[in-house]
Every structure is written in C-alpha cells, then in structure tokens.
Design an enzyme around this catalytic site. Sequence first.
Site: not given
Ligand SMILES: Cc1ncc(C[n+]2csc(CCOP(=O)(O)OP(=O)(O)O)c2C)c(N)n1
Lengths: 328, 376
Positions: A57, A126
């Site tokens: 972000e 959220h």
């Molecule tokens: C700081 C932040 N930005 C956005 C989100 C929304 N979000 C939740 S999970 C996710 C994707 C995460 O991907 P990754 O780090 O590859 O982990 P995975 O879900 O694949 O295990 C996002 C964008 C969040 N939880 N925290």
Amino acid sequence: MTMAQALNAALADELAGDDRVVLIGEDIGTLGGVFRITDGLKTRFGGERVIDAPLAESGIVGTAIGMAYAGQRPVCEIQFDGFVYPAFDQIVSQASRLRYRTGGFVAMPLTIRIPFGGGIGAVEHHSESPEAYFAHTPGLRVVTVADPQDAYSTLRAAIRSEDPVIFLEPKRRYWGKGEVDRTLRADLDSARVLRPGRDATLVAYGPLVLTALEAAVAAEDDGIDLEVIDLRSLAPLDRATVAASVRRTGRLVVTHEAPGTVSLAAEVITSAIEDCFDHLEAAPERVTGYDIPYPPSAFEEHHLPGIDRILDAVDRTLGRRHSREVRA
Amino acid sequence: MSTTIPETDHDLVGGPDQPLQVLAEDGTRHRSPTLDPLLTDLDQDALADLLADMTVLRAIDDEAVALQRQGELGLWPPLKGQEAAQIGLSRALDPDDFLFTSYRENGLAWLRGVTPAEMLAVWRGTALSGWDPFARRMATPQVVIAAQTLHAVGHAMATRTRGEDGITVACFGDGATSQGDFAEALVFAASFQVPVLFFCQNNQYAISEPIGVQSIVPLSHRPVGVGIPVLRVDGNDVLAVRAASRLAAQRIRAGGGPMFLEAVTYRLGPHTTSDDPTRYRDEAELDRWRRRDPILRLERHLEQLGAPVEQVRARAAERAAEAATALRAALAELTPPDVESMFRHVLETEHPGLVRQRDQLAALEASLGPALGEDS
Ligand SMILES: Cc1ncc(C[n+]2csc(CCOP(=O)(O)OP(=O)(O)O)c2C)c(N)n1
C-alpha cells in the site's frame, strides 16, 4: 444501478474522458477488484491505465504521488479500510502537504478510494472507519457517499479535484440501488439536507445515512419530525448547512460508526456550539461506535449505531423518557 | 543457486532455478546431496504418518469450506495444495520454536495443538483470536500482510538476548514479500544476525495476482541481497520441505543467523471462500498442479516402496474423518459471547469512559425488552 456499478461507471467515464487518469491497486485489473468496482476497466483501457499493483500500500500511494508529479491523475484503490495504514505515511506526510510545502508549485490530483465501515460480517481489519485520522490532516479532502447518484457524481468530482481526496466508500451499501443521471455534477464541499424536519437535526454520513433516514421514518410514529443531513464532505466540513438546520430545530444528534472520542461527531458538535449555541435547546448527542477496536463480527449489531440507539439519543435531546432513566 | 537468471515463466517448478526436490512428481525418490542427510531417520511408518498428517489437514480444510458454505463460518482461507509445506515445516521444528503466521496456516495451528473451537472462533466471528499464543508457541493469525515478519524478528532478538533456545519462524505468502514491512524485517534480521527462519509459501498467487506481479525473479533471490542465505524447495514434496526446514533450523540454532526458505507450491482452491479463481486462472494450469498434488506424490512413493498403501490410506482416512467430525462438533462451543465482553481487554484496566458506554448499551438493551447484558 447499484452503488458499485455507479462507481464503476464514474471511473469508466473519467478514464474515457481524460487520458491522464490512471487506476492503481491490488487485484483491480484482471479480477476487477474484490468488490468488482473496477470490473472490465482493464479490458477496456489496458494495463497501463488500470494497473494491478504489487501487494504494497505504501508503494501504491507513494508511486501515485510520483505519477501526479508527472502530470497524471492517479486513482488508488486500497482494498479494505484496515490496509490503508501501511500507506499512512505517504498520505499524511507526503500527499497532504506537497502543495503547501512547494508554495503551490505542485498539485496533487490524487484520489484514494477506500471501502470502509462494518456491517458485512468480515474478519479483523475489514470493517474500520479511519476517517478521523485523515480529516485531522490539513491538506486532504475527505469525502464519503451514501447512494448511487452521489457515488457517481462525487467520485467524478474527486478525480477532477486538484487536491488529494480520500474517497470513502461505504462497503455495506455497495449493493443498494438507485437511479443515476450521468449528467449531474457534484462538488466536494457541501452537505445536503436529505429530509427536512422540525424537531431535531440528525447528522450522518456514509453507511449511516440510510440508517438515519430509517430512524426518521420510525420517529414519525412517535410524532417526532427529524431533519436528516448527509454530511458528505468530512473535510472541509460544511458547517453552514448544519448550523442552519440546528437554528431551525434547536436539537442535534450526530451518528457514525467510528469510535466517538476525538471523532467527526465531536467536531460537528463543537462547530454547532460555536456557530449557534443560542439556538440549542438541549445538549447535542453523539451516537457512534464504541471506543474499542472494531469487535468480532458476532458483536457488530451491538457496536454499530442502529435505529434504536439513534432514537434513544433523539429522545434525550427532546427531554423524553429514555433508557438512561430506566436504569439509573 | 543462480541469482542472475530472471524467470519469465512463472510456473516455477522446472524453471531455470529448479527448486530442491527429493520426490519426483511420479513418486520416485531421487538423490539430493543437500537434503538426503536430513532424511535418514524416516522409515516407512514415518512416511505413512506424514501421509496421514496431510490427509487430516485436507479433511479439516474441506470440512471448514463446507461449514462456510452452510453459513456456519463467515469466511475460510483454504490451504488445499499446501499440506506438504505446512506439515514439512511443522515436522522439522522443536516444540519450543515460536511461530508467527498469517491466516492460511491453519495446518500449522492444528499441529501445534490448537483445538478446533479455538481455530474456528476467528472465522465464525466470535473472537479476534482463538488461542493463547504462549501455550501454543504460535501467534494468532495475522491479517495485515507481512506485519508478522517484523514481530518474528523482534521476538527472535529478544529470545536470544534472554538466552532462550528456540528459534522463531515467520510464515507468509509470496505477496507479502512486496510489503515494506518484509523488506525491513530482512534488514533487521541480517544486521543483527537474528535467529529467525523466514518461511515463504509461494503458492503462486496473491488473491488474483500471479507471482509475476510481485517478482520477476524467484523470491529467494531477494534476501540474498541483504546477506541472508536461502533455500528454495519444491513445496509439494513433503520430504524436501521437512529436510530443508531442518537444515535451516539447525543452522539458525547453531548461531548461523537468519535464513529464508521458499517453498514453491500452489493454492488449489480459491483465495478465500469469497473468491472466484476462475476469473484469473485457467483449468490447464490447475490441472498441471493437480498432478503435483503433495498427497498423491507421497502415496505413489509409498507404492513404489511396496508399502501396504491401501491400509495406510484407510488409517489416514479414519483419522481425517475423526478430525472433520471434531471440527463440526466444535461449533457447539462457539455460542455468541455475552455483549459486555466486547468492552473487555481494551486496556489492562477498565477506564470510566468505556464503563459508561458499556452501561449505556446495557441500559438501552434493557429498555428494549428481554435484554442482552441484563445480568450485569
Ligand atoms: C496490508 C494488506 N493489504 C491487503 C490485504 C488484502 N489481502 C488479503 S490476502 C491478500 C493476498 C496475500 O497473498 P500472499 O501474501 O501471497 O498470501 P496467500 O494468501 O497467497 O497465502 C491480500 C491482498 C491485507 N490482508 N493486508
């Protein structure tokens, strides 16, 4: 159309009308955003105008600041309210004060869209209402919308603004429907009186506007005539509209989801006291989220202001019997 | 490993930087000079146990998805496809090692003895955290991406200062490696030579965004730049993950400083139960990864060893069914908490402002009729 579709239409119209407009955010391209606000826009405008950003972000807002420096008009999407904090430094230390710092040389036509607020049964981070942090920061405009028409017109105005705008989208109202006239224009400065009334002024914004209108309908049964104001612009605040209303009704209740301490409600009430103290017939009331971190979703119906809590506060301003007497 | 060849094909297994592997896709065991010495203790029974562990995790995950579909849970982040990564890591750690994870590590939680009710509380919305992190040696799920990587580094710094033995493990996804917090965690870990293991489950996606949006080189190239040694393993090979995790843990325990382990795997299901993966990935890709299913792979290996696979499978299925039943039964323990508890634990002591708000809510609800919070 729904509010979600209205926001999508506003983005599409601005992208089509001005090639300096670019969108950037997580999952906004191929997926069309987790709320589908950007659905179809990457297909239509391409990956250079609708950018799927790395998961960062601070990166999203920081690079958008650079884009604005270079003459673009970036619109950032922050996926959820609780994830704007990693970008907080870029927003409050950088975007907000570039115009001031540079003696007016650098404009920041940057829009930061944030789905905000609770009521959808989501997990932690959220359902936050971060508006007060931003409203507290000079140099930012903070606006929020309540229905599809307002969402459409105000988002277009935000993108056209030369100032950084924090654009708060009440996510639990995304699926509410209403007529949208694409020729209507909005400004970023004014509150609106949604319903005239005689007995008390009820001020709300974003997700609670609908709740306030419902409360006003319910109050009719008790013979109470509420004036409902949608604040819309949280910074700068349209004090005049609120004061004019309070001069008519003599009573003020302010409601929002964010915790009440050091809040928008505190600001609106203080402004009313400064502007029209002589017209107040009773102490103003605020009906807000409690001073707790947003609780687990099992509690949200108690945490979020509902019709009963609002009407209870209205009763207090009217000197009617109310719950605090019942228990005292 | 090479640090120069950028990867254009984001389907990393078989790419130029072939991750370490012990079991091939067809279950054949091949030699790995790096990992073999760490696997000498595994007999057929131990392999069968690993298979059972993975089968149980998959059953728990499937059951939780079903519970969400039936409206019993608000949300669930499936780990299907990542069983080998989570079991492999878990089976390489000591009970004292402390874990900081994100939300998808329910397999690790299970193996840490987190009860079904504790695990479901967050997803049912009755609590923000289900368990005691100190009792489980595992922090409760982190939703803010990458925030926990810094916590792990600080925790490891403190435990070393205090002369404690365990290492600290930070678990996160591929997307997390884009966050500033992660970059800062690497810097602190390297500068202070912290006893921390960075364990990245690269499941190829951050919601809809393929790994290529986060990085054009294998993620394990990144820590090299700050001086943290890396291992990159096939995350669907439970033996490879177990061995690599052990290797890393041993090195860290011996005072070798931080390490980074990238487990290259794949999320077979949606990001969460509210996601629609058909919007961003196709059947052909999914099929390729289904063939690399970690459970199938170990089964094939056991077959090749001449193990009584039917029996092993049946025993695993039995344990899996028990676990799934326990999960469903746990819902009964998750009744809505009393409303007053919403005001607890904001600060250590109650403050008058909150007491006032709590009493106002109780009064209001009392005035509305048969009340919640009436008994206060
Ligand atoms: C700081 C932040 N930005 C956005 C989100 C929304 N979000 C939740 S999970 C996710 C994707 C995460 O991907 P990754 O780090 O590859 O982990 P995975 O879900 O694949 O295990 C996002 C964008 C969040 N939880 N925290």
